[in-house]
Design an enzyme around this catalytic site. Structure first.
Site, PDB file in Angstrom:
ATOM      1  N   SER A 181       0.878  -1.181   0.000  1.00  0.00           N
ATOM      2  CA  SER A 181       0.000   0.000   0.000  1.00  0.00           C
ATOM      3  C   SER A 181       0.903   1.215   0.000  1.00  0.00           C
ATOM      4  CB  SER A 181      -0.860   0.015   1.268  1.00  0.00           C
ATOM      5  OG  SER A 181      -1.480   1.272   1.427  1.00  0.00           O
ATOM      6  N   TYR A 229      -1.494  -0.680  10.574  1.00  0.00           N
ATOM      7  CA  TYR A 229      -1.658  -0.955   9.137  1.00  0.00           C
ATOM      8  C   TYR A 229      -0.432  -0.437   8.381  1.00  0.00           C
ATOM      9  CZ  TYR A 229      -3.716  -1.144   4.464  1.00  0.00           C
ATOM     10  OH  TYR A 229      -3.956  -1.423   3.140  1.00  0.00           O
TER      11      TYR A 229
END
Ligand SMILES: NC(=O)c1ccc[n+]([C@@H]2O[C@H](COP(=O)([O-])OP(=O)(O)OC[C@H]3O[C@@H](n4cnc5c(N)ncnc54)[C@H](OP(=O)(O)O)[C@@H]3O)[C@@H](O)[C@H]2O)c1
Length: 267
Positions: free
Chosen positions: A132, A152
Site C-alpha cells: 500500500s 496498518y
C-alpha cells in the site's frame, strides 16, 4: 517468463476486491488459479464464474497453509489478503494490532517461506506482494478520514521491506518479485459501505478512486512482462490523489479547480 511460462497461481484474499479481480484476470490468461479466502459463498460464486479452485483457508492457519503449499507447484503467488482497522495509537485495541500483524505480515512471510523455495528450485516463478502507499508514506488525516492506523502502515512497510530483501535472496534465479502499492481503491477494506454494497462504486465518499480491475491490470503487466524484466515496484494511485500525503481532490474540489482553470484560460 510471461503468462505462457506459468501454469498455476495462488491468490490470497480472493473472495472480494483486488483479489477477486486478480483471479478473474489470471484465469483470463489461462492459468489454473487457486483462490484463497475464508468466505465460502463468495469463493463458490467466483469459482462458478471463473473456474478457479476454491481454497477456503484462514491465512492464520499455518497447518492449512503448509498443506496447500505442498498440494501444487505454484508459479505465481499473489500475497493480497489484508485487513485494516481504524485507530489512533492512543486508542488501538490489542486484538487489532494482532489481526493486522497476523494477516498483513506474518501470513505473507509464512506463505512466501512455504512456496518460494520450490520456485527457486524450478528456476521459475513470480511473487506479487500487495502492499500500500501506506507502507511508504505517513498520512496526516489517516485515522479520521481513511479508516487506517499505525499498525496498518507498519505491516505494509514490512511488505515493502520483505519484497526488496526477497529479491536479494533470489538473486541468480529466474524468480521475480513485484510489490504493488495501491492508493485508494473502491473495495470494502476500509469499512466503506459504499463499495461493499456496490463493487462498481467509483467513489469512496466524495473521492474518485481506483477500481480493483486497475490493480489486477497492474499485476498482469508485471507477471506478463518478458523474462529479462522484473517489475520491482508499481505505485498506482487515483489521478486525484496526491502522493506523499493523503490529499485528495473531492468531486466539488475537482469541479472548482476546473472552473478556475477555464477562467484562467478565458482571461
Ligand atoms: N482498497 C484499497 O484502497 C487498498 C489500498 C492499498 C492496499 N490495499 C491492499 O489490497 C489488499 C486487498 O484488499 P481489498 O482492498 O481488495 O479489500 P477487500 O475486498 O476487503 O479484500 C480483502 C481480502 O482479504 C481476505 N482476508 C482477510 N482476512 C483473511 C484471513 N484471515 N484469511 C484469509 N483471507 C483473509 C478477505 O477474504 P475473507 O474475508 O473471505 O477471508 C478478502 O478477500 C489488502 O492487502 C489491502 O491492504 C487496498
Amino acid at each position: 517468463m510471461g503468462f505462457s511460462d506459468y501454469r498455476t497461481a495462488l491468490v490470497t484474499g480472493a473472495s472480494s476486491g483486488i483479489g477477486a479481480a486478480t483471479v478473474r484476470r489470471l484465469r483470463a490468461e489461462g492459468l489454473e488459479v487457486h483462490a484463497l479466502a475464508r468466505d465460502h459463498q463468495r469463493l463458490a460464486r467466483l469459482a462458478a464464474e471463473t473456474g478457479c479452485r476454491v481454497c477456503e483457508v484462514d491465512v492464520n492457519d499455518l497447518t492449512a497453509l503448509t498443506r496447500l503449499a505442498r498440494s501444487a507447484e505454484f508459479d505465481v503467488l499473489v500475497n493480497n489478503a489484508g485487513q485494516s482497522r481504524r485507530s489512533n495509537i492512543r486508542d488501538t485495541a490489542p486484538d487489532d494490532v494482532d489481526a493486522m500483524v497476523d494477516v498483513n505480515l506474518r501470513a505473507v512471510l509464512h506463505l512466501t517461506r512455504l512456496v518460494v523455495p520450490d520456485m527457486a528450485k524450478r528456476d521459475r516463478g513470480h511473487v506479487v506482494n500487495v502492499s500500500s502507499i501506506a507502507g511508504h508514506y505517513a498520512f496526516g488525516e489517516n485515522a479520521t478520514t481513511f479508516n487506517s492506523s499505525v499498525a496498518y502502515h507498519a505491516t505494509k512497510a514490512g511488505i515493502h521491506s520483505l519484497s526488496q530483501q526477497l529479491r536479494v535472496d533470489l538473486y541468480g534465479t529466474r524468480v521475480r518479485v513485484t510489490e504493488i502499492a495501491p492508493g485508494r481503491v473502491a473495495t470494502s477494506i476500509f469499512q466503506n459501505q459504499n463499495a461493499a454494497d456496490n463493487p462498481d462504486a467509483r467513489f469512496v465518499g466524495a473521492f474518485e478512486t481506483l477500481q480493483s480491475d486497475d490493480i489486477a491490470d497492474a499485476i498482469a503487466f508485471a507477471v506478463g512482462a518478458p523474462e529479462r524484466m522484473n517489475v520491482a515496484m508499481i505505485e498506482v494511485v487515483p489521478t486525484f490523489q496526491v502522493v506523499g500525503e493523503l490529499r485528495f481532490a473531492s468531486r466539488s474540489e475537482a469541479a472548482r479547480l476546473k472552473e478556475m482553470r477555464s477562467g484562467a484560460d478565458n482571461a
